[in-house]
Motif scaffolding. Structure first.
Motif, PDB file in Angstrom:
ATOM      1  N   THR A  49      -8.114   5.319  -8.077  1.00  0.00           N
ATOM      2  CA  THR A  49      -8.274   4.595  -6.905  1.00  0.00           C
ATOM      3  C   THR A  49      -7.799   4.889  -5.599  1.00  0.00           C
ATOM      4  OG1 THR A  49      -6.439   3.123  -7.415  1.00  0.00           O
ATOM      5  CG2 THR A  49      -8.294   2.327  -8.799  1.00  0.00           C
ATOM      6  N   ARG A  50      -6.606   5.593  -5.656  1.00  0.00           N
ATOM      7  CA  ARG A  50      -6.428   6.044  -4.489  1.00  0.00           C
ATOM      8  C   ARG A  50      -6.753   7.657  -3.950  1.00  0.00           C
ATOM      9  NH1 ARG A  50      -2.277   2.771  -1.855  1.00  0.00           N
ATOM     10  NH2 ARG A  50      -2.229   4.189  -0.126  1.00  0.00           N
ATOM     11  N   GLY A 107      -0.414   3.973   3.997  1.00  0.00           N
ATOM     12  CA  GLY A 107      -0.810   2.609   4.403  1.00  0.00           C
ATOM     13  C   GLY A 107      -2.445   2.405   4.431  1.00  0.00           C
ATOM     14  N   HIS A 108      -3.056   3.164   3.926  1.00  0.00           N
ATOM     15  CA  HIS A 108      -4.467   3.577   4.219  1.00  0.00           C
ATOM     16  C   HIS A 108      -5.217   2.871   2.936  1.00  0.00           C
ATOM     17  CE1 HIS A 108      -7.493   5.944   6.247  1.00  0.00           C
ATOM     18  NE2 HIS A 108      -8.053   6.509   5.072  1.00  0.00           N
ATOM     19  N   THR A 109      -5.181   1.519   2.909  1.00  0.00           N
ATOM     20  CA  THR A 109      -6.138   0.729   2.088  1.00  0.00           C
ATOM     21  C   THR A 109      -6.794  -0.393   2.863  1.00  0.00           C
ATOM     22  OG1 THR A 109      -4.260  -0.983   1.600  1.00  0.00           O
ATOM     23  CG2 THR A 109      -4.753   1.067   0.003  1.00  0.00           C
ATOM     24  N   MET A 141     -12.403  10.335   2.041  1.00  0.00           N
ATOM     25  CA  MET A 141     -10.942   9.950   2.220  1.00  0.00           C
ATOM     26  C   MET A 141     -11.081   8.459   3.035  1.00  0.00           C
ATOM     27  SD  MET A 141      -8.928  12.120   1.285  1.00  0.00           S
ATOM     28  CE  MET A 141      -7.599  11.327   1.907  1.00  0.00           C
ATOM     29  N   ARG A 142     -12.219   7.801   3.047  1.00  0.00           N
ATOM     30  CA  ARG A 142     -12.167   6.405   3.644  1.00  0.00           C
ATOM     31  C   ARG A 142     -11.187   5.589   2.645  1.00  0.00           C
ATOM     32  NH1 ARG A 142     -18.311   6.148   3.069  1.00  0.00           N
ATOM     33  NH2 ARG A 142     -18.885   7.313   4.689  1.00  0.00           N
ATOM     34  N   SER A 185       0.834  -0.879  -0.055  1.00  0.00           N
ATOM     35  CA  SER A 185       0.096  -0.034  -0.016  1.00  0.00           C
ATOM     36  C   SER A 185       0.921   1.187   0.088  1.00  0.00           C
ATOM     37  CB  SER A 185      -0.785  -0.124   1.220  1.00  0.00           C
ATOM     38  OG  SER A 185      -1.307   1.097   1.212  1.00  0.00           O
ATOM     39  N   VAL A 186       1.940   1.192   0.795  1.00  0.00           N
ATOM     40  CA  VAL A 186       2.857   2.299   0.930  1.00  0.00           C
ATOM     41  C   VAL A 186       3.765   2.481  -0.494  1.00  0.00           C
ATOM     42  CG1 VAL A 186       4.785   3.430   2.100  1.00  0.00           C
ATOM     43  CG2 VAL A 186       2.901   2.379   3.468  1.00  0.00           C
ATOM     44  N   ALA A 187       4.149   1.553  -1.013  1.00  0.00           N
ATOM     45  CA  ALA A 187       4.780   1.479  -2.322  1.00  0.00           C
ATOM     46  C   ALA A 187       3.985   1.868  -3.501  1.00  0.00           C
ATOM     47  CB  ALA A 187       5.240   0.147  -2.714  1.00  0.00           C
TER      48      ALA A 187
END
Lengths: 321, 321
Positions: free
Chosen positions: B115-116, A284-286, B139-140, A102-104
């Motif tokens: 998607t992000r 990291g927000h997925t 932002m979820r 997620s971070v990458a």
């Protein structure tokens, strides 16, 4: 005695649902624990759940005499005073690798969005400038990925995933880290040498006292006028004032940033720039990475209350604080 | 007789510098040729340089009695009436693959940005909402790449590069094209089956009469409420009205678009949406790909004036218009 867990940082309530089923949570909502709960309540706390970047020193640990573990949500644990924890026999856990993809991915998103100027492009369409055939110097063609050299600073799990993604984009990939790894990318023995070589500097190094402000005015100058900085690690790794100056005076071309020196505050001089893409620490927000990080937290807390060693300890055998 | 080349579409003057050194250019700046130049001037034109999407039919070709070649800048040639050109013994050239990496990269940029939700994220930082800890439903956390299924429609050079990039993101990759290729991705025999399976539909098919509005309301419904559409091919492949409706009523989650039905015009209903990322047909718009496309154009024009076959002809042996 209930299994009391103090929520030390500010987390969304919905994220705590799984933990609340298993443990008694004392939620500070990010406020100082001793202002929210009486000392006798804190005396029963055996675990603290925190965000790795939130400062947590020895004096604070002493408010919880029964504290057995500090569990960080995510990979980072730079806010936790590891020596103070070790001196008090408090284990420190985290979620290694759980959010690496997620971070990458946010690193790649920020790099592509910044180098292809997607914010400017979207605004060019939405404003009607494109329909009116208005020229925009910001829309001039830029170098594409196959002619870019990506320098990855830090070759942990996140750095490796960034490098693998960049290689698929037909970019040249190099890296700098304390030690050379068996990887198919060019190794640079110093950050200076990599900064001279690369056109995108990807900051993926673990934050620590040693990496504080390592990306300074000199490094930015070496990355150069066609170069970009992407930071998904911690704001502390970059001298933010030097970065803002370099972005403003054209020392570098642009930046994609997910982390900042004093989150959630971002300098006005930075938010005013057109050549940056800014995200609010959502690396990291997925959904996938939240589930994986929660699994690590649950495993760490369950082990603690079962009297076992943390399965995801920040100090595995051989490492010292 | 000078080597006269008519510039049929609107191109930036700077882009024409290399061609102007070798040929005499008649630049219409995108206006109808017969309104800009007298008939006797057009009679000397032996080559037309055009953008592949610009309509160019038989009646227009008849204005240039000495026309030997129509050379498209870029990969596409969907605006050119190939049958009319063949009937007049006019060769049609293009720049195959020259911009494939650049277009594949904008596809990835649009997918990741959509998607992000990077536009929303950037605005959340710049507006001060993050600093003020204001909640935003936009932002979820969303699904990450490792849990996404990417369906690539069209397996030409661009489709292959998109698939290779997506695989590096740890996503599942599938594809639909007229024929099955020897590739390590799941093949779907119909677009419907792939739309049912995928959570991101990547439109990378060559535009033609057969692909017109193939991505319609039914396909969008199959992609579903968690799904995204990315289009870097041509606007004609998607029923744009159905797409706007699906984005507005939640039939799909979002879209990343580089191409539109009637460029440079983009419907107001589309530019008003928060769940789309819009770029102004800049897929092939990098320095590297411009150089590569110019090389193809120069090679085609030089061959024509030397009396040789075009090296980059859209109809190589075995293919018919």
């Amino acid at each position: 005695m209930a299994d009391k867990v103090l929520i030390y940082s500010r987390f969304p309530k919905t994220m705590m649902t799984r933990f609340a089923e298993a443990f008694e949570l004392l939620d500070t909502a990010g406020k100082p624990a001793h202002e929210v709960f009486p000392a006798e309540e804190l005396a029963g706390v055996r675990a603290v759940l925190t965000a790795g970047g939130t400062p947590l020193g020895g004096a604070e640990m002493d408010r919880f005499p029964k504290l057995g573990a500090i569990v960080c949500y995510g990979t980072g644990y730079d806010g936790v005073d590891l020596k103070a924890a070790a001196a008090r026999n408090i284990a420190v856990g985290h979620s290694p690798g759980a959010n690496a993809a997620s971070v990458a991915d946010i690193a790649m998103t920020l790099m592509l969005a910044a180098t292809r100027r997607i914010l400017v492009a979207d605004q060019y369409v939405r404003s009607g400038d494109w329909a009116a055939s208005r020229q925009s110097p910001m829309m001039r063609p830029q170098a594409g990925m196959p002619s870019r050299r990506i320098g990855v600073y830090g070759m942990g799990e996140i750095g490796r995933k960034i490098a693998a993604r960049c290689a698929a984009f037909e970019s040249e990939v190099g890296y700098f880290s304390r030690s050379r790894h068996d990887l198919p990318y060019q190794y640079f023995p110093t950050l200076e040498a990599m900064a001279d070589w690369c056109s995108v500097l990807m900051v993926a190094v673990r934050a620590s006292a040693e990496t504080n402000h390592v990306v300074n005015a000199d490094i930015l100058k070496r990355v150069g006028a066609d170069g970009f900085i992407v930071n998904i690690s911690r704001g502390s790794v970059i001298d933010e004032a030097a970065l803002v100056a370099a972005l403003t005076d054209g020392t570098i071309a642009g930046a994609g940033l997910d982390v900042y020196a004093r989150e959630p505050h971002v300098p006005d001089a930075l938010t005013a720039l057109p050549n940056v893409v800014l995200s609010p620490h959502i690396g990291g927000h997925t959904l996938d990475s939240h589930v994986a990080m929660q699994n690590c937290v649950l495993a760490n807390l369950t082990a603690l209350f079962d009297g076992k060693p943390l399965p995801h300890d920040v100090r595995p055998e051989g490492k010292t604080a």
